[in-house]
Design an enzyme around this catalytic site. Structure first.
Site, PDB file in Angstrom:
ATOM      1  N   HIS A  46       0.809  -1.218   0.000  1.00  0.00           N
ATOM      2  CA  HIS A  46       0.000   0.000   0.000  1.00  0.00           C
ATOM      3  C   HIS A  46       0.840   1.265   0.000  1.00  0.00           C
ATOM      4  O   HIS A  46       0.296   2.365  -0.158  1.00  0.00           O
ATOM      5  CB  HIS A  46      -0.933   0.002   1.211  1.00  0.00           C
ATOM      6  CG  HIS A  46      -1.970  -1.070   1.167  1.00  0.00           C
ATOM      7  ND1 HIS A  46      -2.844  -1.218   0.118  1.00  0.00           N
ATOM      8  CD2 HIS A  46      -2.273  -2.062   2.046  1.00  0.00           C
ATOM      9  CE1 HIS A  46      -3.650  -2.243   0.347  1.00  0.00           C
ATOM     10  NE2 HIS A  46      -3.309  -2.780   1.508  1.00  0.00           N
ATOM     11  N   GLU A 146      -5.466 -11.461   7.986  1.00  0.00           N
ATOM     12  CA  GLU A 146      -6.287 -10.253   7.908  1.00  0.00           C
ATOM     13  C   GLU A 146      -7.596 -10.484   7.153  1.00  0.00           C
ATOM     14  O   GLU A 146      -8.277  -9.528   6.770  1.00  0.00           O
ATOM     15  CB  GLU A 146      -5.484  -9.125   7.254  1.00  0.00           C
ATOM     16  CG  GLU A 146      -4.800  -9.534   5.950  1.00  0.00           C
ATOM     17  CD  GLU A 146      -3.844  -8.488   5.423  1.00  0.00           C
ATOM     18  OE1 GLU A 146      -3.940  -7.314   5.836  1.00  0.00           O
ATOM     19  OE2 GLU A 146      -2.992  -8.837   4.577  1.00  0.00           O
ATOM     20  N   ASP A 172      -7.923  -4.514   7.661  1.00  0.00           N
ATOM     21  CA  ASP A 172      -8.481  -5.534   6.776  1.00  0.00           C
ATOM     22  C   ASP A 172      -9.232  -6.599   7.578  1.00  0.00           C
ATOM     23  O   ASP A 172     -10.275  -7.092   7.139  1.00  0.00           O
ATOM     24  CB  ASP A 172      -7.379  -6.187   5.935  1.00  0.00           C
ATOM     25  CG  ASP A 172      -7.089  -5.397   4.670  1.00  0.00           C
ATOM     26  OD1 ASP A 172      -8.050  -4.985   3.999  1.00  0.00           O
ATOM     27  OD2 ASP A 172      -5.909  -5.179   4.360  1.00  0.00           O
TER      28      ASP A 172
END
Length: 253
Positions: A46, A146, A172
């Site tokens: 990310h 997650e 998540d």
């Protein structure tokens, strides 16, 4: 051969506190390392770093006495091997949902016969000061739980041979179990999920880590038994500090 103090600490049961890097810049990564964390994680999932900038960031982190690790963008052997060859001393692998996924990640970090990592330590040989495969594979393989499937299969994931730690992605995980992101810190359901994962990892003898957004929450998770905590990311810290100093200046005018 150079030691990997991050991996040594995980295996010895000692706590490690790190920082997260999403800004694709070696100087920014160097500044994080100068603060003295046990590790700096370059986020290639990310964060904004591509492989070229991540490589330079590994160099800067290592030069300032911290341990460079990275979150790869997906559980694929190629990105894992390339990051390790570039000198990352650990990888965090996202979205692991099964024992098979965890085995895939571990094997990408280990040379035959324990895995299928291809030999080509272009920079790792200088980072670890060795060309010996046994020395070069002294890197941490950390998988993220997650998702709902990962939560359901956590016992078999944590029992994977060769796995060095489990790392929790709280946001998540929150989405996966239907908890609004705004309620993560107050949700009893989210807390129960974390308790279950912590108990499973303790039972399997695997260190557990979690992504945090500030030092206070990192300390709280350490007190709860998490061994690896990330105390914040460069982007958030930069934004917060900029807002703080602007507010202070404008309050005086």
């Amino acid at each position: 051969m150079k030691d990997n103090p991050f991996l040594d600490a995980l295996r010895a049961g000692r706590s490690v506190v790190g920082l997260w890097s999403v800004i694709p810049d070696a100087f920014a990564a160097e500044l994080l390392a100068l603060a003295g964390p046990d590790y700096v994680c370059v986020d290639q999932q990310h964060g904004l770093a591509d492989f070229s900038s991540a490589h330079a960031m590994f160099q800067a982190i290592s030069a300032r006495g911290s341990v460079p690790i990275t979150r790869v963008n997906w559980n694929e052997p190629g990105p894992i091997m390339r990051a390790l060859d570039a000198g990352a001393l650990g990888v965090i692998v996202p979205m692991v949902e099964s024992r098979l996924d965890a085995e895939k990640a571990v094997k990408a970090c280990r040379y035959p016969p324990k895995g299928y990592r291809s030999y080509g330590p272009v920079r790792a040989r200088y980072e670890l000061r060795s060309t010996d495969p046994a020395a070069l594979e002294q890197v941490a393989c950390i998988v993220m739980i997650e998702t709902r499937a990962g939560l359901e299969n956590a016992e078999e994931i944590a029992s994977t041979p060769g796995l060095d730690a489990v790392y929790i992605g709280p946001m998540d995980l929150s989405l996966a179990i239907g908890v609004p992101l705004s309620d993560v810190r107050e949700s009893a359901e989210h807390a129960r999920a974390l308790d279950r994962l912590r108990s499973i990892c303790a039972r399997q003898g695997v260190p557990i880590g979690i992504h945090c957004y500030d030092g206070a929450s990192a300390l709280a998770y350490l007190d709860e038994g998490f061994q690896m905590v990330t105390a914040g990311a460069d982007s958030g810290m930069l934004s917060s500090a900029a807002s703080h100093h602007l507010a202070a200046a404008r309050a005086e005018t």
